[in-house]
Scaffold this active site. Structure first.
Site, mmCIF file in Angstrom:
data_model
loop_
_atom_site.group_PDB
_atom_site.id
_atom_site.type_symbol
_atom_site.label_atom_id
_atom_site.label_comp_id
_atom_site.label_asym_id
_atom_site.label_seq_id
_atom_site.Cartn_x
_atom_site.Cartn_y
_atom_site.Cartn_z
ATOM 1 N N ASP A 130 -9.830 -9.448 8.798
ATOM 2 C CA ASP A 130 -9.106 -8.040 8.437
ATOM 3 C C ASP A 130 -10.147 -6.787 8.849
ATOM 4 O O ASP A 130 -9.537 -5.825 9.484
ATOM 5 C CB ASP A 130 -8.700 -7.881 7.025
ATOM 6 C CG ASP A 130 -7.851 -6.881 6.573
ATOM 7 O OD1 ASP A 130 -6.962 -6.493 7.548
ATOM 8 O OD2 ASP A 130 -7.890 -6.111 5.562
ATOM 9 N N TYR A 155 -1.494 -3.399 -6.740
ATOM 10 C CA TYR A 155 -1.273 -4.068 -5.773
ATOM 11 C C TYR A 155 -2.790 -4.281 -4.827
ATOM 12 O O TYR A 155 -3.323 -3.038 -4.834
ATOM 13 C CB TYR A 155 -0.203 -3.492 -4.943
ATOM 14 C CG TYR A 155 -0.282 -4.169 -3.516
ATOM 15 C CD1 TYR A 155 0.332 -5.753 -3.379
ATOM 16 C CD2 TYR A 155 -0.529 -3.403 -2.589
ATOM 17 C CE1 TYR A 155 0.491 -6.256 -2.126
ATOM 18 C CE2 TYR A 155 -0.908 -4.095 -1.221
ATOM 19 C CZ TYR A 155 -0.191 -5.185 -0.917
ATOM 20 O OH TYR A 155 -0.310 -5.911 0.093
ATOM 21 N N SER A 178 -1.554 -3.668 10.166
ATOM 22 C CA SER A 178 -1.368 -4.533 8.964
ATOM 23 C C SER A 178 0.066 -5.478 9.627
ATOM 24 O O SER A 178 0.950 -5.092 10.039
ATOM 25 C CB SER A 178 -1.063 -3.838 8.140
ATOM 26 O OG SER A 178 -2.119 -2.722 7.800
ATOM 27 N N HIS A 220 -10.637 -2.101 11.485
ATOM 28 C CA HIS A 220 -9.767 -2.845 10.956
ATOM 29 C C HIS A 220 -9.719 -4.207 11.998
ATOM 30 O O HIS A 220 -8.562 -3.962 12.787
ATOM 31 C CB HIS A 220 -8.480 -1.975 10.757
ATOM 32 C CG HIS A 220 -7.209 -2.851 10.363
ATOM 33 N ND1 HIS A 220 -6.003 -2.408 10.339
ATOM 34 C CD2 HIS A 220 -7.208 -3.738 9.241
ATOM 35 C CE1 HIS A 220 -5.241 -3.216 9.448
ATOM 36 N NE2 HIS A 220 -6.017 -3.857 8.740
ATOM 37 N N ARG A 246 0.771 -1.206 -0.021
ATOM 38 C CA ARG A 246 -0.010 -0.110 0.090
ATOM 39 C C ARG A 246 0.725 1.261 -0.020
ATOM 40 O O ARG A 246 1.835 1.286 0.519
ATOM 41 C CB ARG A 246 -0.728 -0.010 1.368
ATOM 42 C CG ARG A 246 -2.120 -0.948 1.350
ATOM 43 C CD ARG A 246 -2.967 -0.931 2.226
ATOM 44 N NE ARG A 246 -2.423 -1.268 3.650
ATOM 45 C CZ ARG A 246 -1.843 -0.356 4.594
ATOM 46 N NH1 ARG A 246 -1.902 0.866 4.493
ATOM 47 N NH2 ARG A 246 -1.121 -0.869 5.574
ATOM 48 N N LYS A 248 -9.673 -1.841 1.568
ATOM 49 C CA LYS A 248 -9.270 -0.822 2.316
ATOM 50 C C LYS A 248 -10.190 0.522 2.033
ATOM 51 O O LYS A 248 -10.644 1.336 2.716
ATOM 52 C CB LYS A 248 -7.928 -0.598 2.298
ATOM 53 C CG LYS A 248 -7.111 -1.805 2.693
ATOM 54 C CD LYS A 248 -7.205 -2.099 3.847
ATOM 55 C CE LYS A 248 -6.385 -3.355 4.361
ATOM 56 N NZ LYS A 248 -6.586 -3.643 5.813
ATOM 57 N N SER A 293 4.391 -10.388 0.442
ATOM 58 C CA SER A 293 3.887 -11.404 -0.586
ATOM 59 C C SER A 293 2.426 -11.819 -0.047
ATOM 60 O O SER A 293 2.499 -11.943 1.310
ATOM 61 C CB SER A 293 4.809 -12.474 -0.907
ATOM 62 O OG SER A 293 5.221 -13.060 0.027
ATOM 63 N N ARG A 294 1.637 -12.117 -0.659
ATOM 64 C CA ARG A 294 0.120 -12.445 -0.284
ATOM 65 C C ARG A 294 -0.282 -13.612 -0.960
ATOM 66 O O ARG A 294 -0.080 -13.940 -2.076
ATOM 67 C CB ARG A 294 -0.691 -11.200 -0.510
ATOM 68 C CG ARG A 294 -0.292 -9.789 -0.100
ATOM 69 C CD ARG A 294 -0.728 -9.808 1.464
ATOM 70 N NE ARG A 294 -0.378 -8.500 2.126
ATOM 71 C CZ ARG A 294 -0.795 -7.917 3.039
ATOM 72 N NH1 ARG A 294 -1.874 -8.427 3.604
ATOM 73 N NH2 ARG A 294 -0.203 -6.626 3.633
ATOM 74 N N ASN A 337 -1.920 -17.956 22.232
ATOM 75 C CA ASN A 337 -2.725 -16.934 22.358
ATOM 76 C C ASN A 337 -4.015 -17.192 22.804
ATOM 77 O O ASN A 337 -4.727 -16.244 23.510
ATOM 78 C CB ASN A 337 -2.661 -15.817 21.154
ATOM 79 C CG ASN A 337 -1.242 -15.303 20.870
ATOM 80 O OD1 ASN A 337 -0.378 -15.097 21.784
ATOM 81 N ND2 ASN A 337 -1.160 -15.032 19.597
ATOM 82 N N CYS A 390 0.559 -7.893 11.877
ATOM 83 C CA CYS A 390 0.644 -8.178 12.951
ATOM 84 C C CYS A 390 0.013 -9.239 13.582
ATOM 85 O O CYS A 390 -0.452 -9.650 14.884
ATOM 86 C CB CYS A 390 0.257 -6.936 13.793
ATOM 87 S SG CYS A 390 1.429 -5.674 13.620
HETATM 88 C C1 OXD Z 1 -3.274 -4.504 5.230
HETATM 89 C C2 OXD Z 1 -3.765 -5.652 4.657
HETATM 90 O O1 OXD Z 1 -2.285 -3.929 4.809
HETATM 91 O O2 OXD Z 1 -4.698 -6.320 5.036
HETATM 92 O O3 OXD Z 1 -3.908 -4.099 6.344
HETATM 93 O O4 OXD Z 1 -3.592 -5.904 3.440
HETATM 94 MN MN MN Z 2 -5.317 -5.049 6.920
#
Ligand code: OXD
Ligand code: MN
Length: 583
Positions: free
Chosen positions: A276, A198, A249, A227, A70, A207, A364-365, A492, A251
């Protein structure tokens, strides 16, 4: 396919006359259409099939190397008055922004197909869902939108019924970073994005719509667009609590949303609603209800393995799109932390050379439909959403912030959310590792002035007496050698258990200037290799550090001037006073 809705038809015609595409394709959202698009991208080289035995129906896309995250510095919120966008956003006047991008859209789709994607954010028949239409010249975007949203004929039928929709116009342009802009017009419920293919810049339902535009819309309509992941935690007695958790993001929202209970906690189950984004509404009985506007995941790949997130590891072995990972010699996707195989090619498509950096880009996603997830909750389709028992805010902090703490009440919880700080990650272009204030994990995504946003959060106190409890978490504390102190991932669940016990009033806690913290032994550590000293460090506060933290937040609030709600200042000052008294 076209439409009976004249406003939509006129907008599509107007965009076509500006961008001059070779043809126009109205997306019906069918599986056949998806496969045809994939086949066309394979034919033109923008997608490559991966090993179809182990990765059935999985494909790899490599983006332009300048277009991998982003771009917050090129993202604008364009309201008539700068103060409505607030210091948390880049601002441009709507007239200037339209003029700037419209010039770039001139002829931008020449020789290309223009796709019209009607989509619905949220279960298709939910009163809480909202619709949009994205126009794009990228087949990659269409394929991703198919996995991430409810798109096509059913969404169009709802749009035609309702007559209103968010307008999103996107073109990859010539991918020149100098001509890249992501413009939001909340007052017009529209988005214009050019120059990037992207994820967050180009899949406009995510977003741009479901957070920036929706947060603005939510404020006027009395709800919250956040978020946050949404997770159902079922205890061995079969009772399920739903928790909404905001983390910046990269995390670990995806990992927490599909956590696998460790063997030491038999009988517990986790159900994923979303990883998300959460839209939170007050239900008829005044309780908080959440829906996930998305229907798929766009998750960070590196670090995903059988131990960290087996659900994700398994679900991306079919019907997934990988973006910017490396490849093995036998054509399997490869990323750092995968745990098996070795890279032969990197994310630029070059032969892998460790001297040139990681094989997979750190951002990368994978894109995959939520129904692929073994822990998918059927309630993700429930029009009325799920009831929320707790709201959790977290950040990535190596020091200062304890493992978990609880707000005294709603107002104090808004302070906890507003004062979250976190280390920057590779999800956005910028200085990775630097700590920045990321209130409610919404710094890059709130479509209006943060001061007004906090006031909106506080206003819920006047609207219901069924407010969920609010907590803060931090999984990322490190020791002097840089090792993580808390094991994280599946463990967790022990923290979620403490949260639920607190919600149910089953367990005590110690009162500190920052809120309630677990008593000694309050978090069950049976079977964990963690010392009592380490647990003490994770569940206590260093008053001197917190005085500095509180001061930083007070300074940060100054930026928002008179938009800061009095109550938030008061909460910050009360905490300062308590810290001053504490030893
Ligand atoms: C971010 C995503 O960047 O969810 O927060 O892709
Ligand atoms: Mn996100």
């Amino acid at each position: 396919m076209t439409t009976s809705l004249s406003t939509l038809k006129e907008w599509v015609d107007e965009v076509a006359s500006r961008t001059l595409p070779e043809e126009i394709h109205w997306c019906d959202g069918s599986d056949d259409e998806y496969q045809q698009l994939i086949d066309a991208m394979v034919a033109d080289g923008t997608m490559s099939p991966l090993d179809q035995d182990e990765y059935r129906n999985c494909y790899l896309h490599l983006s332009d190397p300048s277009d991998v995250a982003r771009v917050e510095h090129l993202t604008f919120v364009c309201t008539e008055r700068p103060e409505d966008a607030g210091p948390n956003n880049n601002w441009m006047s709507p007239a200037e922004a339209h003029a700037k991008v419209d010039a770039l859209f001139e002829g931008a789709m020449k020789g290309r197909t223009m796709y019209v994607i009607p989509y619905c954010m949220g279960p298709i028949d939910s009163p809480y869902a909202r619709c949009g239409v994205e126009i794009t010249d990228s087949a990659y975007v269409v394929a991703n939108m198919k996995l991430m949203t409810r798109m096509g004929a059913r969404a169009l039928a709802r749009i035609e019924r309702e007559g209103s929709f968010v307008k999103g116009l996107h073109s990859t342009g010539d991918l020149d970073p100098e001509k890249r802009f992501i413009m939001h017009f909340p007052e017009e419920l529209s988005i214009k994005s050019i120059g990037s293919g992207y994820g967050g810049n180009a899949l406009l339902g995510k977003k741009c719509h479901a957070l920036r535009i929706a947060s603005y819309q939510a404020r006027t309509e009395g709800w919250l667009a956040e978020h946050m992941l949404i997770v159902g935690v079922e205890n061995p007695r079969g009772e399920t609590h739903y928790i909404a958790c905001a983390l910046p993001s990269a995390c670990g929202k995806t990992n927490l949303a599909m956590l696998i209970p460790p063997e030491s906690l038999p009988g517990w189950k986790i159900w994923t609603l979303g990883d998300d984004i959460a839209w939170l509404h007050l239900g008829e009985d005044g309780s908080f209800r959440a829906i996930n506007p998305e229907s798929g995941y766009f998750g960070v790949v590196p670090g995903t393995n059988e131990k960290t997130n087996k659900n994700a590891f398994d679900m991306i072995r079919r019907d997934a799109i990988f973006t910017n990972v490396g490849r093995t010699a036998d054509n399997k996707p490869w990323w750092e932390g995968k745990g098996v195989g070795e890279p032969a090619y990197d994310w630029r498509g070059n032969e892998y050379d460790p001297e040139s950096g990681p094989a997979a880009h750190p951002n990368s996603r994978f894109t995959v439909a939520a129904t692929n997830n073994p822990s998918y909750s059927e309630l993700a389709e429930a029009p009325e959403g799920v009831p929320i028992s707790a709201i959790v805010f977290g950040g990535r902090r190596s020091t200062v912030t304890p493992l978990v703490y609880e707000a005294r009440d709603w107002r104090h919880g808004v302070l906890i959310g507003a004062s979250i700080g976190s280390k920057l990650t590779a999800a956005a272009v910028g200085e990775v590792g630097k700590i920045r204030r990321d209130p409610m994990a919404m710094k890059p995504f709130c479509g209006y002035n943060f001061g007004d946003y906090w006031a909106h959060w506080l206003s819920f106190e006047n609207r219901t007496d069924k407010l969920p409890k609010i907590f803060g978490v931090n999984w990322f504390r490190q020791d002097e050698d840089g090792n993580f102190i808390w094991p994280g991932f599946g463990e967790n669940l022990r923290v979620l258990r403490w949260i639920i016990d607190r919600v149910e009033g089953r367990i005590g806690a110690k009162d500190t200037p920052i809120g309630y913290l677990p008593d000694e032994g309050g978090i069950d550590t049976t079977g964990l290799d963690i010392s009592d000293d380490a647990m003490h460090e994770l569940t206590s506060i260093d008053v001197a550090h917190w005085r500095t933290e509180n001061k930083h937040f007070a300074d940060y609030l100054q930026k928002f001037g008179e938009h800061v709600p009095e109550e938030l200042r008061h909460q910050q000052q009360m905490m300062a006073e308590q810290l001053a008294k504490a030893s």
